[in-house]
Design a protein around this motif. Structure first.
Motif, PDB file in Angstrom:
ATOM      1  N   ASP A 127       0.778  -1.234   0.000  1.00 39.13           N
ATOM      2  CA  ASP A 127       0.000   0.000   0.000  1.00 39.13           C
ATOM      3  C   ASP A 127       0.810   1.284   0.000  1.00 39.13           C
ATOM      4  OD1 ASP A 127      -2.262  -1.476  -0.109  1.00 39.13           O
ATOM      5  OD2 ASP A 127      -3.053  -0.888   1.842  1.00 39.13           O
ATOM      6  N   PHE A 128       2.032   1.278   0.527  1.00 37.93           N
ATOM      7  CA  PHE A 128       2.772   2.534   0.691  1.00 37.93           C
ATOM      8  C   PHE A 128       4.142   2.507   0.019  1.00 37.93           C
ATOM      9  CE2 PHE A 128      -0.328   2.323   4.104  1.00 37.93           C
ATOM     10  CZ  PHE A 128      -0.897   3.594   4.061  1.00 37.93           C
ATOM     11  N   ARG A 129       4.371   1.569  -0.887  1.00 34.04           N
ATOM     12  CA  ARG A 129       5.682   1.437  -1.519  1.00 34.04           C
ATOM     13  C   ARG A 129       5.939   2.495  -2.587  1.00 34.04           C
ATOM     14  NH1 ARG A 129       4.750  -5.025  -2.486  1.00 34.04           N
ATOM     15  NH2 ARG A 129       5.047  -5.687  -0.318  1.00 34.04           N
ATOM     16  N   LEU A 130       4.903   2.931  -3.250  1.00 31.24           N
ATOM     17  CA  LEU A 130       5.056   3.874  -4.356  1.00 31.24           C
ATOM     18  C   LEU A 130       4.838   5.304  -3.859  1.00 31.24           C
ATOM     19  CD1 LEU A 130       3.211   1.896  -7.175  1.00 31.24           C
ATOM     20  CD2 LEU A 130       5.649   1.906  -6.592  1.00 31.24           C
ATOM     21  N   ARG A 131       5.776   6.184  -4.161  1.00 30.66           N
ATOM     22  CA  ARG A 131       5.710   7.555  -3.658  1.00 30.66           C
ATOM     23  C   ARG A 131       4.691   8.407  -4.398  1.00 30.66           C
ATOM     24  NH1 ARG A 131      11.177   6.318  -4.399  1.00 30.66           N
ATOM     25  NH2 ARG A 131      12.223   5.754  -2.453  1.00 30.66           N
ATOM     26  N   ASP A 132       4.455   8.100  -5.653  1.00 31.85           N
ATOM     27  CA  ASP A 132       3.578   8.898  -6.499  1.00 31.85           C
ATOM     28  C   ASP A 132       2.159   8.318  -6.461  1.00 31.85           C
ATOM     29  OD1 ASP A 132       2.257  10.289  -8.468  1.00 31.85           O
ATOM     30  OD2 ASP A 132       3.677   9.840 -10.066  1.00 31.85           O
ATOM     31  N   PRO A 133       1.173   9.080  -5.966  1.00 30.67           N
ATOM     32  CA  PRO A 133      -0.202   8.561  -5.928  1.00 30.67           C
ATOM     33  C   PRO A 133      -0.723   8.145  -7.302  1.00 30.67           C
ATOM     34  CG  PRO A 133      -0.019  10.540  -4.589  1.00 30.67           C
ATOM     35  CD  PRO A 133       1.275  10.416  -5.343  1.00 30.67           C
ATOM     36  N   ALA A 134      -0.292   8.838  -8.352  1.00 33.81           N
ATOM     37  CA  ALA A 134      -0.728   8.477  -9.702  1.00 33.81           C
ATOM     38  C   ALA A 134      -0.161   7.120 -10.107  1.00 33.81           C
ATOM     39  CB  ALA A 134      -0.297   9.549 -10.706  1.00 33.81           C
ATOM     40  N   ALA A 135       1.086   6.843  -9.718  1.00 35.61           N
ATOM     41  CA  ALA A 135       1.677   5.533 -10.010  1.00 35.61           C
ATOM     42  C   ALA A 135       0.945   4.446  -9.249  1.00 35.61           C
ATOM     43  CB  ALA A 135       3.164   5.536  -9.641  1.00 35.61           C
ATOM     44  N   TYR A 136       0.582   4.739  -7.987  1.00 32.77           N
ATOM     45  CA  TYR A 136      -0.192   3.751  -7.218  1.00 32.77           C
ATOM     46  C   TYR A 136      -1.504   3.435  -7.925  1.00 32.77           C
ATOM     47  CZ  TYR A 136      -3.024   1.525  -3.712  1.00 32.77           C
ATOM     48  OH  TYR A 136      -3.839   0.626  -3.074  1.00 32.77           O
ATOM     49  N   GLU A 137      -2.213   4.473  -8.361  1.00 33.19           N
ATOM     50  CA  GLU A 137      -3.505   4.253  -9.017  1.00 33.19           C
ATOM     51  C   GLU A 137      -3.336   3.468 -10.318  1.00 33.19           C
ATOM     52  OE1 GLU A 137      -7.498   6.764 -10.382  1.00 33.19           O
ATOM     53  OE2 GLU A 137      -5.848   7.762  -9.322  1.00 33.19           O
ATOM     54  N   LYS A 138      -2.247   3.739 -11.043  1.00 32.98           N
ATOM     55  CA  LYS A 138      -1.980   3.013 -12.291  1.00 32.98           C
ATOM     56  C   LYS A 138      -1.800   1.522 -12.041  1.00 32.98           C
ATOM     57  CE  LYS A 138       1.660   2.343 -15.750  1.00 32.98           C
ATOM     58  NZ  LYS A 138       2.978   2.819 -16.255  1.00 32.98           N
ATOM     59  N   TRP A 139      -0.995   1.167 -11.025  1.00 29.68           N
ATOM     60  CA  TRP A 139      -0.646  -0.238 -10.824  1.00 29.68           C
ATOM     61  C   TRP A 139      -1.658  -0.997  -9.978  1.00 29.68           C
ATOM     62  CZ3 TRP A 139       2.525  -2.425 -13.964  1.00 29.68           C
ATOM     63  CH2 TRP A 139       3.515  -1.659 -14.588  1.00 29.68           C
ATOM     64  N   TYR A 140      -2.421  -0.290  -9.149  1.00 27.49           N
ATOM     65  CA  TYR A 140      -3.342  -0.985  -8.247  1.00 27.49           C
ATOM     66  C   TYR A 140      -4.810  -0.695  -8.527  1.00 27.49           C
ATOM     67  CZ  TYR A 140       0.805  -2.505  -5.885  1.00 27.49           C
ATOM     68  OH  TYR A 140       2.018  -3.106  -5.621  1.00 27.49           O
ATOM     69  N   GLY A 141      -5.059   0.121  -9.553  1.00 32.03           N
ATOM     70  CA  GLY A 141      -6.409   0.231 -10.086  1.00 32.03           C
ATOM     71  C   GLY A 141      -7.399   1.045  -9.288  1.00 32.03           C
ATOM     72  N   GLN A 142      -6.933   1.828  -8.327  1.00 28.32           N
ATOM     73  CA  GLN A 142      -7.838   2.666  -7.544  1.00 28.32           C
ATOM     74  C   GLN A 142      -7.040   3.780  -6.870  1.00 28.32           C
ATOM     75  OE1 GLN A 142      -9.202  -0.525  -4.868  1.00 28.32           O
ATOM     76  NE2 GLN A 142      -8.252   0.594  -3.198  1.00 28.32           N
ATOM     77  N   PRO A 143      -7.697   4.880  -6.535  1.00 28.92           N
ATOM     78  CA  PRO A 143      -6.984   5.969  -5.849  1.00 28.92           C
ATOM     79  C   PRO A 143      -6.527   5.536  -4.466  1.00 28.92           C
ATOM     80  CG  PRO A 143      -9.084   6.732  -6.765  1.00 28.92           C
ATOM     81  CD  PRO A 143      -9.088   5.237  -6.853  1.00 28.92           C
ATOM     82  N   HIS A 144      -5.391   6.084  -4.044  1.00 30.31           N
ATOM     83  CA  HIS A 144      -4.895   5.787  -2.703  1.00 30.31           C
ATOM     84  C   HIS A 144      -5.783   6.457  -1.665  1.00 30.31           C
ATOM     85  CE1 HIS A 144      -2.081   5.121   0.586  1.00 30.31           C
ATOM     86  NE2 HIS A 144      -1.388   4.320  -0.220  1.00 30.31           N
ATOM     87  N   GLN A 145      -6.056   5.736  -0.569  1.00 31.77           N
ATOM     88  CA  GLN A 145      -6.986   6.236   0.437  1.00 31.77           C
ATOM     89  C   GLN A 145      -6.288   6.954   1.600  1.00 31.77           C
ATOM     90  OE1 GLN A 145      -9.741   3.108   1.677  1.00 31.77           O
ATOM     91  NE2 GLN A 145      -9.475   2.090  -0.307  1.00 31.77           N
ATOM     92  N   ALA A 146      -4.958   7.001   1.591  1.00 33.05           N
ATOM     93  CA  ALA A 146      -4.225   7.641   2.692  1.00 33.05           C
ATOM     94  C   ALA A 146      -2.994   8.353   2.126  1.00 33.05           C
ATOM     95  CB  ALA A 146      -3.818   6.613   3.737  1.00 33.05           C
ATOM     96  N   VAL A 147      -3.232   9.347   1.289  1.00 36.98           N
ATOM     97  CA  VAL A 147      -2.155  10.007   0.551  1.00 36.98           C
ATOM     98  C   VAL A 147      -1.179  10.710   1.483  1.00 36.98           C
ATOM     99  CG1 VAL A 147      -1.623  11.770  -1.165  1.00 36.98           C
ATOM    100  CG2 VAL A 147      -3.561  10.230  -1.534  1.00 36.98           C
ATOM    101  N   GLU A 148      -1.674  11.347   2.539  1.00 36.67           N
ATOM    102  CA  GLU A 148      -0.770  12.042   3.460  1.00 36.67           C
ATOM    103  C   GLU A 148       0.180  11.072   4.151  1.00 36.67           C
ATOM    104  OE1 GLU A 148      -0.317  15.329   3.730  1.00 36.67           O
ATOM    105  OE2 GLU A 148      -1.692  15.332   2.016  1.00 36.67           O
ATOM    106  N   LEU A 149      -0.328   9.904   4.518  1.00 33.13           N
ATOM    107  CA  LEU A 149       0.522   8.886   5.133  1.00 33.13           C
ATOM    108  C   LEU A 149       1.489   8.307   4.115  1.00 33.13           C
ATOM    109  CD1 LEU A 149       0.991   7.468   7.838  1.00 33.13           C
ATOM    110  CD2 LEU A 149      -0.684   5.753   7.163  1.00 33.13           C
ATOM    111  N   GLN A 150       1.044   8.210   2.872  1.00 31.71           N
ATOM    112  CA  GLN A 150       1.911   7.738   1.807  1.00 31.71           C
ATOM    113  C   GLN A 150       3.142   8.634   1.663  1.00 31.71           C
ATOM    114  OE1 GLN A 150       0.239   8.033  -2.136  1.00 31.71           O
ATOM    115  NE2 GLN A 150       1.313   6.227  -2.875  1.00 31.71           N
TER     116      GLN A 150
END
Length: 342
Positions: free
Chosen positions: A100-123
């Motif tokens: 859940d928190f390995r990728l620094r870029d929220p857009a990259a997270y959404e690309k690879w995991y198919g949904q927006p990150h739910q805890a961007v500040e913690l990311q």
């Protein structure tokens, strides 16, 4: 002082591996174990190989008194971590083993995991948990995100080579053979014995594997330019282990020398003599990584090999290594167990 440890998701493979390691760790004590469906059960009934240990009963996360906990390992499924961790005490040290928190870029997270990150500040707060490359950041961190096991194997193989500019970034091919425990403990039809044994099966081929997000992030950072490697993992009928072969364009002797220099002071990373190749048999059940380089018959081509145990150095062992740093303990504490052989 012994650190009090909580493990969330203790009924999975990485949770059990954390318990196995911490059981003989002189600076840590398992103070709380959480599970969902298995809450209320004794750990010995979930994992009989741990029956000799005096462990707390599995409970729900809500039942844990985190004021008595020094550090929490989250061995929870993907998505669950980003729902649970924001609700933990803000000053609690946390090592997350999920993706859940390995990728620094929220857009990259959404690309690879198919949904927006739910805890961007913690990311934004998470430190990437590849210990050998982020040691000082981890030492001062409150929250560390553990790497993927495939990602760690490839990164140990190639990051020093990208940093030194010794390989062509546009022609790297990563081929990995992966043990089945990397898929987790949940029931999946393709992991049934009758469907897995006596055969090998590539999966997430064609640039679809989620660990490519970590490769894109870390290889590009190391190379100082965009890097997009080709990566295919193959599932083997073996419980543990990853064996990686990275096919690269570069001088084999120079690559070997660069790895030796990069890892000469690392207690867990061992570069074999030139031309020797590693085996998963030699690192099983340990926090060790074995690397090797072989020159190919085509001039200027080489193969860089790496072997690690996906449950130990690829996940739970690396998590404990990070926790040691976060708690001010010796980095190697509890982790110098010899590999299992045969």
């Amino acid at each position: 002082m012994t650190a009090k440890i909580a493990i969330l998701g203790a009924s999975g493979y990485t949770g059990a591996e954390l318990v196995r390691i911490i059981a003989s760790h002189p600076g840590m004590e398992v103070a709380a174990l959480a599970a969902d469906r298995k809450a209320g059960m004794a750990m010995r009934d979930v994992f009989p190989h741990l029956a000799h240990l005096d462990l707390p009963t599995l409970v729900t996360i809500d039942e844990i008194d985190f004021s008595a906990i020094d550090l929490c390992f989250c061995a929870l499924p993907h998505v669950t971590s980003q729902q649970v961790i924001p609700g933990l005490p803000a000053d609690l040290k946390v090592v997350d083993l999920s993706a859940d928190f390995r990728l620094r870029d929220p857009a990259a997270y959404e690309k690879w995991y198919g949904q927006p990150h739910q805890a961007v500040e913690l990311q934004k707060e998470a430190v990437y948990g590849l210990t050998e490359f982020y040691r000082e950041e981890i030492r001062g961190a409150r929250f560390v995100a553990g790497t993927g096991c495939n990602a760690a194997t490839g990164l140990f193989s190639l990051v020093p080579l990208f940093r030194a500019g010794l390989i062509d970034p546009d022609s790297v091919i990563l081929d990995m053979k992966v043990g089945v425990s990397g898929a987790g403990r949940s029931l999946k039809e393709n992991l049934l014995h009758a469907e897995l044994s006596e055969g090998w099966m590539p999966y997430a081929a064609g640039g679809k594997h989620r660990h490519l997000g970590e490769f894109d992030q870390e290889f590009s950072l190391a190379a100082g330019r965009e890097v997009r490697v080709q990566f295919t993992p193959t599932l083997l009928p073996a419980n543990r282990g990853i064996l990686s072969a990275a096919y690269v364009q570069g001088d084999a002797a120079a690559l070997h020398a660069a790895l030796v220099e990069a890892y000469q002071d690392e207690p867990f990373l061992h570069v074999l003599p030139m031309g020797q190749v590693p085996s998963t048999r030699s690192i099983r059940g340990s926090n060790m990584v074995h690397l090797g380089v072989a020159a190919e018959r085509a001039k200027g081509r080489a193969t860089v090999f790496a072997a690690l145990d996906n449950l130990t150095k690829g996940s739970s062992g690396q998590a404990v290594q990070n926790a040691n740093l976060m708690l001010g303990l010796e980095e190697t504490e509890g982790l110098m167990m010899a590999p299992l052989f045969p």
